[in-house]
Design a protein around this motif. Structure first.
Motif, mmCIF file in Angstrom:
data_model
loop_
_atom_site.group_PDB
_atom_site.id
_atom_site.type_symbol
_atom_site.label_atom_id
_atom_site.label_comp_id
_atom_site.label_asym_id
_atom_site.label_seq_id
_atom_site.Cartn_x
_atom_site.Cartn_y
_atom_site.Cartn_z
ATOM 1 N N LEU A 193 0.815 -1.214 0.000
ATOM 2 C CA LEU A 193 0.000 0.000 0.000
ATOM 3 C C LEU A 193 0.852 1.269 0.000
ATOM 4 O O LEU A 193 0.536 2.245 -0.692
ATOM 5 C CB LEU A 193 -0.914 -0.001 1.225
ATOM 6 N N HIS A 201 2.851 6.900 -1.746
ATOM 7 C CA HIS A 201 2.072 5.825 -2.348
ATOM 8 C C HIS A 201 2.944 4.605 -2.654
ATOM 9 O O HIS A 201 4.071 4.744 -3.148
ATOM 10 C CB HIS A 201 1.447 6.280 -3.663
ATOM 11 N N PHE A 216 -1.404 1.409 -4.248
ATOM 12 C CA PHE A 216 -2.201 2.511 -3.697
ATOM 13 C C PHE A 216 -3.288 3.013 -4.653
ATOM 14 O O PHE A 216 -4.450 3.156 -4.245
ATOM 15 C CB PHE A 216 -1.272 3.667 -3.292
ATOM 16 N N LYS A 244 -7.263 2.927 -3.662
ATOM 17 C CA LYS A 244 -7.985 4.197 -3.555
ATOM 18 C C LYS A 244 -9.248 4.187 -4.410
ATOM 19 O O LYS A 244 -10.317 4.639 -3.982
ATOM 20 C CB LYS A 244 -7.067 5.348 -3.982
ATOM 21 N N LEU A 294 -12.012 1.703 -3.055
ATOM 22 C CA LEU A 294 -12.704 2.216 -1.874
ATOM 23 C C LEU A 294 -13.823 3.195 -2.227
ATOM 24 O O LEU A 294 -14.700 3.466 -1.399
ATOM 25 C CB LEU A 294 -11.706 2.881 -0.926
ATOM 26 N N LYS A 295 -13.808 3.713 -3.442
ATOM 27 C CA LYS A 295 -14.856 4.648 -3.861
ATOM 28 C C LYS A 295 -16.117 3.950 -4.357
ATOM 29 O O LYS A 295 -17.158 4.599 -4.564
ATOM 30 C CB LYS A 295 -14.325 5.563 -4.970
ATOM 31 N N ILE A 344 -2.727 6.260 6.559
ATOM 32 C CA ILE A 344 -4.053 5.926 6.035
ATOM 33 C C ILE A 344 -5.025 7.066 6.314
ATOM 34 O O ILE A 344 -5.808 7.483 5.443
ATOM 35 C CB ILE A 344 -4.544 4.600 6.645
ATOM 36 N N HIS A 374 -4.151 10.197 4.187
ATOM 37 C CA HIS A 374 -4.531 10.018 2.780
ATOM 38 C C HIS A 374 -6.051 9.873 2.615
ATOM 39 O O HIS A 374 -6.530 9.715 1.490
ATOM 40 C CB HIS A 374 -3.836 8.787 2.201
ATOM 41 N N LYS A 375 -6.764 9.894 3.747
ATOM 42 C CA LYS A 375 -8.233 9.795 3.736
ATOM 43 C C LYS A 375 -8.724 8.503 3.066
ATOM 44 O O LYS A 375 -9.665 8.504 2.278
ATOM 45 C CB LYS A 375 -8.855 11.027 3.060
ATOM 46 N N LEU A 376 -8.073 7.399 3.398
ATOM 47 C CA LEU A 376 -8.501 6.085 2.931
ATOM 48 C C LEU A 376 -9.434 5.464 3.967
ATOM 49 O O LEU A 376 -9.119 5.456 5.159
ATOM 50 C CB LEU A 376 -7.291 5.164 2.723
ATOM 51 N N ASP A 377 -10.552 4.943 3.514
ATOM 52 C CA ASP A 377 -11.526 4.352 4.429
ATOM 53 C C ASP A 377 -11.135 2.912 4.764
ATOM 54 O O ASP A 377 -11.791 1.944 4.377
ATOM 55 C CB ASP A 377 -12.919 4.408 3.798
#
Length: 303
Positions: free
Chosen positions: A18, A50, A54, A58, A61-62, A93, A96-99
């Motif tokens: 990641l 990254h 990554f 990313k 996750l959207k 994490i 980078h605003k990763l859920d």
């Protein structure tokens, strides 16, 4: 009722797949655990760059269910760090605003035994030994190549994933014929068995899971996930591959039957967010142009 991950595409990923953790990993390999722990704690608030996987993560996750708006993908961080040193990864994490909210920290032990508990459809790692153990225990897994490709981010919502065929989506049944008896016998064998589906390979279940996500978006104008088969097969051996997928009720959006040509040029044009292949030769060239995962499966990896 307990929370479940049923119905979601679940991907387990190591911290080194990641994020770019080459500097800290070098300290661990050269100096050992204690200096590594000290370094990670001292740098735990520094944002990690990254890693190879990554952009794929990313984008995944959207993905949201078109009807409910609920996330369709769950990413689980699987790390051989301990919770103390793993804090740096979770800080990145968040930045980078990763859920990503779930994790397993195993302090040096291979994490493959926890993939079943998380119901992971795929495991991505930078550690070949961990990947081999996971694959041997029935989990679709790949070792992420460091890669020398130029990282490109496009504005399309589309997620593109490419697969080799034999020993990845399919079993290595046909590959064994090729390795042991040569190209002409391989073609003859596949022509004779064109109506008999190949046994499934280690990534058949992951491709099935991707197809299920695609079906949720079937009424959208544009495909959210686009898949491709990129194989060294050509006519007449192409027929068995197509009919095998058909018998499984699985589809791919694009297929390239290259007859032994190098795959890098086609992959550069398709521009997948990840490509999976069982042969190191193809992986090395592919990793120069696209993110690549090696699947240590089949007869070519037993030599």
């Amino acid at each position: 009722m307990p929370v479940t991950l049923d119905g979601k595409l679940v991907i387990a990923i190591s911290s080194r797949a990641l994020f770019d953790l080459d500097a800290s990993n070098k300290i661990f390999e050269e100096k050992g655990e204690e200096p590594y722990t000290k370094y990670q704690i001292e740098h735990e608030n520094e944002l990690l760059n990254h890693g190879v996987a990554f952009p794929l993560i990313k984008r995944l996750l959207k993905l949201r269910d078109p009807e409910t708006g609920e996330p369709m993908v769950e990413i689980i961080l699987i790390s051989k760090n301990d919770p103390n040193t793993g804090l740096r990864v979770f800080n990145s994490i968040e930045q980078h605003k990763l859920d990503i909210t779930r994790a397993a920290f195993t302090r040096g032990r291979s994490p493959y035994k926890y993939l079943k508990a998380f119901k992971a459809d795929l495991f991505l790692s930078a550690n070949p030994e961990d990947v081999s153990l996971a694959l041997a225990n029935g989990h679709a897994s790949a070792t992420i190549y460091a890669g020398t490709y130029v990282k490109q981010e496009d504005d399309m919502e589309e997620i593109r994933i490419a697969f080799d065929g034999d020993a990845v989506i399919f079993s290595d049944e046909a590959e064994k014929i090729y390795q042991q008896m040569g190209l002409e016998e391989f073609k003859k064998h596949e022509a004779e068995k064109s109506e008999i589906p190949l046994p499934p390979g280690p990534f058949m279940s992951f491709l099935t899971a991707l197809n299920n996500v695609q079906k949720a978006y079937k009424n959208k104008e544009k495909k959210t996930i686009r898949t491709a088969l990129v194989t060294a097969r050509n006519a007449p051996a192409h027929k068995r591959a197509i009919k095998t997928l058909r018998s499984w009720g699985i589809t791919v959006d694009e297929a390239f039957f290259l007859g032994g040509l190098d795959k890098a040029a086609i992959l550069e044009s398709f521009n997948p967010h990840i490509f999976f292949d069982d042969q190191h030769t193809y992986c090395i060239n592919a990793s120069k142009v696209v993110p690549t995962g090696h699947v240590p499966s089949g007869v070519t990896n037993s030599y």
